[in-house]
Motif scaffolding. Structure first.
Motif, short mmCIF file in Angstrom:
data_model
loop_
_atom_site.label_atom_id
_atom_site.label_comp_id
_atom_site.label_asym_id
_atom_site.label_seq_id
_atom_site.Cartn_x
_atom_site.Cartn_y
_atom_site.Cartn_z
N THR A 175 0.84 -1.20 0.00
CA THR A 175 0.00 0.00 0.00
C THR A 175 0.88 1.26 0.00
OG1 THR A 175 -0.06 0.33 2.38
CG2 THR A 175 -1.66 -1.24 1.48
N THR A 176 0.22 2.40 -0.12
CA THR A 176 0.95 3.66 -0.12
C THR A 176 1.27 4.12 1.31
OG1 THR A 176 -1.13 4.85 -0.08
CG2 THR A 176 -0.17 4.43 -2.26
N VAL B 100 1.62 -0.19 -9.27
CA VAL B 100 2.54 -0.09 -8.13
C VAL B 100 2.03 -0.99 -7.03
CG1 VAL B 100 3.81 2.07 -8.25
CG2 VAL B 100 1.43 2.11 -7.59
P1 IMP Z 1 -3.72 1.89 -0.62
O1 IMP Z 1 -4.72 2.56 -1.49
O2 IMP Z 1 -2.65 2.81 -0.12
O3 IMP Z 1 -4.35 1.08 0.45
O4 IMP Z 1 -2.92 0.84 -1.54
C1 IMP Z 1 -3.53 -0.33 -2.07
C2 IMP Z 1 -2.98 -0.61 -3.48
O5 IMP Z 1 -3.43 0.39 -4.37
C3 IMP Z 1 -1.45 -0.60 -3.57
O6 IMP Z 1 -1.05 -1.52 -4.55
C4 IMP Z 1 -1.15 0.80 -4.04
O7 IMP Z 1 0.09 0.89 -4.70
C5 IMP Z 1 -2.31 1.03 -4.98
N1 IMP Z 1 -2.64 2.44 -5.16
C6 IMP Z 1 -3.29 3.24 -4.29
N2 IMP Z 1 -3.44 4.47 -4.80
C7 IMP Z 1 -2.90 4.44 -6.02
C8 IMP Z 1 -2.78 5.41 -7.06
O8 IMP Z 1 -3.24 6.55 -6.96
N3 IMP Z 1 -2.15 4.99 -8.19
C9 IMP Z 1 -1.69 3.73 -8.33
N4 IMP Z 1 -1.78 2.79 -7.40
C10 IMP Z 1 -2.38 3.14 -6.25
#
Ligand code: IMP
Length: 437
Positions: A128-129, A273
């Motif tokens: 995650t980010t 990513v």
């Molecule tokens: P989270 O949204 O931080 O919980 O991350 C969950 C997944 O979504 C991970 O693989 C992140 O890299 C991806 N992700 C979250 N936001 C973005 C974005 O804006 N662009 C690309 N990938 C994202």
């Protein structure tokens, strides 16, 4: 002017920021429906580069008003940082930036919880980010979240903070040296944010309904992409919100008929990513070449993005799920000079004889892509502003995307700047202003 929604058709980072920036030229309001500071939009305007995580890129247009809807999880530190940065660049945000009072907040303990969760998952981590997004949505659905409106009620806010600290005492104890691990400190800071939000916090559905009644044009901005959707993405390697069109309804409190046109943004190749299946991934030097040329490094985390060929099966599915009428094709120029270009037009199951599953989207790890191969083009498409400027082979590629997905391409981006854009009907008469200010 139609009210439009902009949705990512891949795994995010399709270039929605630039598309929203261009379409908001003709919008009075840009409303973001979901996600949080996990998103990252890079927009080049007037030679200046802006990286925005929460605030829609519509803010770069002086007449445009921005709203963060109830479906967004808001990190107020980040929101105020972005507003201050924009103000310091001469972009006034006062009176132009609104947030739904029903939006949930991302608080420091959400980030700590996420850090601990990811660490516990080890090799199976989601990647995650680390912006606290998942834990903030978890609290929302557990009915323990803190909303913007809570900041205006200090007593009940304190009670909610106490309950949330108590329910995650293991995490809090690990971060006990942080300022925000102290309830009185965090409470005081949130009350201060509450004062700053006075006048900015609105009843989102009423705000948009009144705007529509007053004849305002609205743009509904989705974040991330369809294949990161909590329901339809490559679960569990997804984000924690509905990145698809339904997320625009629930994330803003608008009825479906508010949306006249749905634009899907598709990058000319694929990136992702974090962890998760990616059938067309290029792990060789070609993948690195694309990463370098496309500057495929996360705007939020700086992580190198995984790169691969365009997966039109994924995009076609996005068109189906979202009812996409028009596509915006981005970063076509990154493919200039490649000897051949592949496009995934189906999958083969890797293991013969395995139990047949209804849809490869059930488990994309089990498939190999079936490619259609196109000859590359040697002429540059960089900065092209008319379809007739594109080399014939690039046109062939573009035409195939339309044919395969059954969706018309209305915009092609051929470089990072606003001007490096080809507009096609129904957008052909749209103006792209070189300077927003
Ligand atoms: P989270 O949204 O931080 O919980 O991350 C969950 C997944 O979504 C991970 O693989 C992140 O890299 C991806 N992700 C979250 N936001 C973005 C974005 O804006 N662009 C690309 N990938 C994202």
């Amino acid at each position: 002017m139609p009210n439009r929604a902009v949705i990512g058709t891949q795994w995010g980072d399709e270039g929605k920021g630039k598309v929203v920036d261009i379409l908001s030229e003709s919008s009075d309001i840009v409303a973001r429906c979901q996600g949080g500071a996990n998103a990252g939009h890079t927009v080049v305007c007037d030679g200046n580069k802006f990286i925005l995580h929460l605030i829609p890129s519509g803010i770069l247009h002086p007449d445009c008003i921005c709203l963060l809807g109830n479906g967004v999880v808001i990190d107020l530190d980040q929101l105020f940082r972005e507003m201050e940065h924009l103000n310091s660049q001469g972009i006034e945000t006062r009176g132009r930036m609104f947030v739904s009072g029903f939006a949930h907040l991302v608080l420091p303990y959400h980030k700590w919880t996420e850090e601990v969760n990811e660490r516990r998952l080890g090799d199976h981590k989601i990647g995650t980010t680390l912006r606290g997004i998942g834990p903030a949505y978890t609290d929302k659905y557990a009915r323990a979240g803190i909303r913007v409106y809570d900041l205006f009620q200090p007593d009940s806010l304190r009670e909610k903070l106490e309950a949330n600290f108590a329910s995650r005492s293991d995490v809090i104890s690990e971060f006990k040296n942080e300022y925000a691990a102290d309830i009185p400190w965090l409470h005081a800071k949130l009350c201060e944010y509450g004062r700053r939000l006075e006048g900015m916090a609105v009843d989102g559905p009423r705000f948009l309904s009144d705007a529509r009644a007053a004849g305002k044009t609205m743009l509904f901005e989705g974040a991330q992409g369809t294949h990161l959707d909590i329901d339809f993405g490559t679960f569990p390697f997804v984000t924690s919100s509905n990145t698809t069109i339904g997320g625009a309804m629930t994330g803003l409190g608008i009825p479906p008929f508010f949306v006249d046109e749905i634009f899907g943004v598709v990058k000319a190749y694929s990136t992702r990513v974090g962890s998760g299946p990616f059938p067309t991934e290029l792990t060789d030097s070609l993948g690195e070449t694309i990463r370098g040329r496309g500057q495929e490094f996360g705007a939020t985390t700086g992580r190198p993005r995984r790169c691969g060929w365009l997966d039109l099966e994924l995009v076609k599915r996005s068109v189906m799920i979202n009812g996409i009428g028009y596509l915006a094709l981005t970063k076509l120029d990154v493919l200039d000079g490649l000897s051949e270009i592949r496009v995934c037009v189906g999958y083969n199951f890797r293991e013969q004889g395995q139990k047949q599953i209804d849809s490869p989207f059930f488990d994309l790890r089990a498939v190999e892509p079936a490619y259609r191969i196109f000859p590359g083009w040697s002429d540059s498409t960089t900065g092209a502003r008319n379809l007739s400027d594109l080399p014939a082979k690039a046109r062939e590629y573009v035409d195939f995307i339309q044919e395969y997905t059954g969706s018309r391409i209305a915009l092609i981006s051929t470089g990072p700047s606003r001007e490096d854009t080809i507009l096609i009907p129904p957008l052909a008469s749209h103006t792209v202003r070189v300077s927003a200010r």
